[in-house]
Design an enzyme around this catalytic site. Structure first.
Site, mmCIF file in Angstrom:
data_model
loop_
_atom_site.group_PDB
_atom_site.id
_atom_site.type_symbol
_atom_site.label_atom_id
_atom_site.label_comp_id
_atom_site.label_asym_id
_atom_site.label_seq_id
_atom_site.Cartn_x
_atom_site.Cartn_y
_atom_site.Cartn_z
ATOM 1 N N ASP A 89 1.217 -1.157 -0.591
ATOM 2 C CA ASP A 89 0.478 -0.368 -0.068
ATOM 3 C C ASP A 89 0.737 1.508 0.093
ATOM 4 O O ASP A 89 1.887 1.002 0.872
ATOM 5 C CB ASP A 89 -0.987 -0.415 1.494
ATOM 6 C CG ASP A 89 -2.312 0.613 0.799
ATOM 7 O OD1 ASP A 89 -2.099 2.002 0.537
ATOM 8 O OD2 ASP A 89 -3.012 0.411 1.099
ATOM 9 N N ASP A 145 4.121 1.156 -5.535
ATOM 10 C CA ASP A 145 2.594 2.083 -6.548
ATOM 11 C C ASP A 145 3.026 0.824 -7.569
ATOM 12 O O ASP A 145 3.376 1.187 -8.459
ATOM 13 C CB ASP A 145 3.600 3.218 -6.915
ATOM 14 C CG ASP A 145 2.429 3.758 -7.708
ATOM 15 O OD1 ASP A 145 1.190 3.003 -8.252
ATOM 16 O OD2 ASP A 145 2.877 4.982 -8.743
ATOM 17 N N TYR A 195 -14.885 6.339 -13.138
ATOM 18 C CA TYR A 195 -14.804 4.638 -12.235
ATOM 19 C C TYR A 195 -15.888 3.319 -12.982
ATOM 20 O O TYR A 195 -14.934 2.287 -12.755
ATOM 21 C CB TYR A 195 -15.304 5.608 -10.694
ATOM 22 C CG TYR A 195 -15.312 4.397 -9.962
ATOM 23 C CD1 TYR A 195 -13.852 3.981 -9.749
ATOM 24 C CD2 TYR A 195 -16.763 3.398 -9.546
ATOM 25 C CE1 TYR A 195 -14.269 2.827 -8.502
ATOM 26 C CE2 TYR A 195 -16.355 2.673 -8.601
ATOM 27 C CZ TYR A 195 -14.891 2.543 -7.346
ATOM 28 O OH TYR A 195 -15.028 1.191 -6.402
ATOM 29 N N LYS A 255 -13.573 -0.115 -14.063
ATOM 30 C CA LYS A 255 -14.149 -1.234 -12.825
ATOM 31 C C LYS A 255 -15.618 -2.579 -14.254
ATOM 32 O O LYS A 255 -14.644 -3.512 -14.413
ATOM 33 C CB LYS A 255 -14.804 -0.547 -12.355
ATOM 34 C CG LYS A 255 -14.935 -0.583 -11.176
ATOM 35 C CD LYS A 255 -14.054 -1.400 -10.060
ATOM 36 C CE LYS A 255 -13.333 -0.853 -9.254
ATOM 37 N NZ LYS A 255 -12.193 -1.834 -8.634
HETATM 38 N N1 LIG Z 1 -16.014 -0.407 -0.492
HETATM 39 C C1 LIG Z 1 -17.038 -0.415 -1.679
HETATM 40 O O1 LIG Z 1 -17.886 -0.258 -0.992
HETATM 41 C C2 LIG Z 1 -16.113 -0.960 -2.809
HETATM 42 C C3 LIG Z 1 -17.643 -1.309 -3.488
HETATM 43 C C4 LIG Z 1 -16.817 -1.355 -4.910
HETATM 44 C C5 LIG Z 1 -15.700 -1.180 -5.709
HETATM 45 N N2 LIG Z 1 -14.620 -1.301 -3.902
HETATM 46 C C6 LIG Z 1 -13.327 -1.295 -4.686
HETATM 47 O O2 LIG Z 1 -12.083 -2.001 -3.834
HETATM 48 C C7 LIG Z 1 -11.305 -1.896 -3.709
HETATM 49 C C8 LIG Z 1 -10.673 -1.786 -2.473
HETATM 50 O O3 LIG Z 1 -11.708 -0.432 -1.474
HETATM 51 P P1 LIG Z 1 -11.933 -0.137 -0.209
HETATM 52 O O4 LIG Z 1 -13.500 0.884 -0.328
HETATM 53 O O5 LIG Z 1 -11.093 -1.034 0.777
HETATM 54 O O6 LIG Z 1 -10.733 1.847 -0.520
HETATM 55 P P2 LIG Z 1 -9.826 1.621 0.374
HETATM 56 O O7 LIG Z 1 -9.286 3.334 0.566
HETATM 57 O O8 LIG Z 1 -9.695 1.926 1.985
HETATM 58 O O9 LIG Z 1 -8.279 1.175 0.170
HETATM 59 C C9 LIG Z 1 -7.476 1.181 -1.250
HETATM 60 C C10 LIG Z 1 -6.314 1.063 -1.321
HETATM 61 O O10 LIG Z 1 -5.533 1.046 -1.983
HETATM 62 C C11 LIG Z 1 -4.458 1.978 -2.322
HETATM 63 N N3 LIG Z 1 -3.726 2.170 -3.097
HETATM 64 C C12 LIG Z 1 -3.974 3.125 -3.879
HETATM 65 N N4 LIG Z 1 -3.325 3.534 -5.013
HETATM 66 C C13 LIG Z 1 -2.317 2.596 -4.604
HETATM 67 C C14 LIG Z 1 -1.558 2.318 -5.913
HETATM 68 N N5 LIG Z 1 -1.096 2.871 -6.779
HETATM 69 N N6 LIG Z 1 -0.555 1.184 -5.137
HETATM 70 C C15 LIG Z 1 -0.148 0.877 -4.406
HETATM 71 N N7 LIG Z 1 -2.085 0.686 -3.547
HETATM 72 C C16 LIG Z 1 -2.476 2.057 -3.225
HETATM 73 C C17 LIG Z 1 -4.712 2.602 -0.729
HETATM 74 O O11 LIG Z 1 -3.907 4.127 -0.505
HETATM 75 C C18 LIG Z 1 -5.796 2.570 -0.115
HETATM 76 O O12 LIG Z 1 -5.593 2.253 1.008
HETATM 77 C C19 LIG Z 1 -10.837 -0.566 -4.537
HETATM 78 O O13 LIG Z 1 -10.748 -1.250 -5.826
HETATM 79 C C20 LIG Z 1 -12.628 -0.252 -5.016
HETATM 80 O O14 LIG Z 1 -12.604 0.540 -5.534
HETATM 81 C C21 LIG Z 1 -14.775 -1.206 -3.414
#
Ligand SMILES: NC(=O)c1ccc[n+]([C@@H]2O[C@H](COP(=O)([O-])OP(=O)(O)OC[C@H]3O[C@@H](n4cnc5c(N)ncnc54)[C@H](O)[C@@H]3O)[C@@H](O)[C@H]2O)c1
Length: 297
Positions: free
Chosen positions: A37, A68, A172, A176
């Site tokens: 992360d 990254d 987005y 996706k």
């Molecule tokens: N939370 C939901 O309801 C939901 C719904 C649909 C999809 N998603 C997807 O699930 C995934 C996780 O989402 P979340 O809600 O846990 O978000 P979150 O922000 O809590 O976690 C995502 C993590 O990815 C890290 N990150 C971002 N860019 C990065 C990079 N270039 N390299 C390494 N790490 C990186 C961020 O620092 C963050 O800690 C995402 O792809 C999001 O689109 C989430």
């Protein structure tokens, strides 16, 4: 024996949200876990390090990485460090993500590119770097992360304007949808190997989606719980040796709700009509409103 006993997992975006929950669940079920992360809080504390410390404090084995995933060098370094430390790579979960909000005509080129880059290029590079190791082992589990927002539910008719769930942005959804396409195609590409690929569609409250929640799912009210920890067991199962025959699936998980989606383009779930010959626009004027349900409003 724990169901992930002896497995080596790598969770991108594992410092926070869903990735953090999944990393914890992997460790609790016997896997050793590398957590990647890029996030650091205002005091410089790295989210990946915090998750790894929590896992180690609970008696697990973890490695924190800060690469990254949008760069080839970063994704390669992340995979190589995992293999160097733990000797192999069995499970990849690609949770690194972000969201850009805004209407299409207001999005900047930079916003569009950066979101597509993070999700699509990030998924591509993470899988690309992990696969040589999995192919050599002839085994592996890849769980990608899409979203129900890939194909936003469109009301049956333009006459319906109330209570429409608003997408964050076209960028987005496009990112996706790309992940869904990539995942199912990769599953087929790897069909003859011991590697499976499934795409998770989660719904949970996280810092990224503080207000998230599918109000309806599959035509019924969605689960009341939006705890990311509820989703982790689905991912543990998909990552386990037991799920060896499950690949190319699109899986919704939220609270206690679980959906294994059928083929998006399967005509059995859609309305299809056939004429022996070519339709005229006049005929379609007659027939299409009833096909799309617009005549019922
Ligand atoms: N939370 C939901 O309801 C939901 C719904 C649909 C999809 N998603 C997807 O699930 C995934 C996780 O989402 P979340 O809600 O846990 O978000 P979150 O922000 O809590 O976690 C995502 C993590 O990815 C890290 N990150 C971002 N860019 C990065 C990079 N270039 N390299 C390494 N790490 C990186 C961020 O620092 C963050 O800690 C995402 O792809 C999001 O689109 C989430």
């Amino acid at each position: 024996m724990p169901i992930l006993d002896g497995q080596v997992a790598l969770v991108t975006g594992g410092g926070r949200g869903l990735g953090r929950s999944i990393a914890h669940a992997f460790a609790a079920h016997g896997a050793v876990v590398a957590i990647d992360d890029v996030y650091r809080d205002e005091n410089g504390v790295a989210a990946a390090g915090a998750t790894a410390n929590e896992i180690e404090a609970a008696g697990g084995k973890a490695l924190a990485l800060f690469e990254d995933v949008t760069t080839g060098d970063g994704a390669r370094a992340m995979v190589e460090a995992t293999v160097e430390r733990f000797g192999r790579l069995d499970i990849l979960v690609t949770c690194a993500g972000n969201v850009t909000r805004g209407l299409l005509h207001e999005l900047t080129e930079q916003q569009w590119d950066s979101l597509i880059n993070l999700h699509l290029r990030g998924h591509f590079l993470s899988c690309k770097m992990a696969l040589p190791h999995m192919l050599e082992q002839n085994s592996g589990r890849i769980i990608t992360v899409g979203s129900r927002g890939a194909f936003f539910q469109v009301p049956a008719s333009k006459k319906i304007s109330r209570d429409i769930r608003k997408p964050p942005s076209t960028a987005y959804s496009a990112a996706k949808a790309g992940i869904l396409g990539m995942s199912t195609t990769l599953a087929v590409e790897l069909w003859e190997t011991g590697i499976t690929v499934n795409c998770l569609l989660p719904s949970a409250t996280t810092q990224l989606f503080p207000e998230t929640g599918a109000r309806m799912v599959g035509g019924v009210p969605a689960s009341a719980s939006l705890d990311p920890d509820d989703i982790a067991p689905t991912v543990v199962y998909l990552a386990s040796p037991d799920a060896a025959d499950i690949s190319g699936k699109i899986v919704y998980s939220s609270g206690g709700d679980l959906i294994f989606y059928g083929d998006q383009l399967d005509v059995r779930g859609s309305r299809m009509i056939r004429k022996l010959g070519r339709w005229t626009p006049e005929e379609l004027q007659e027939i299409v409103p009833s096909m799309v349900g617009a005549g019922n409003e």
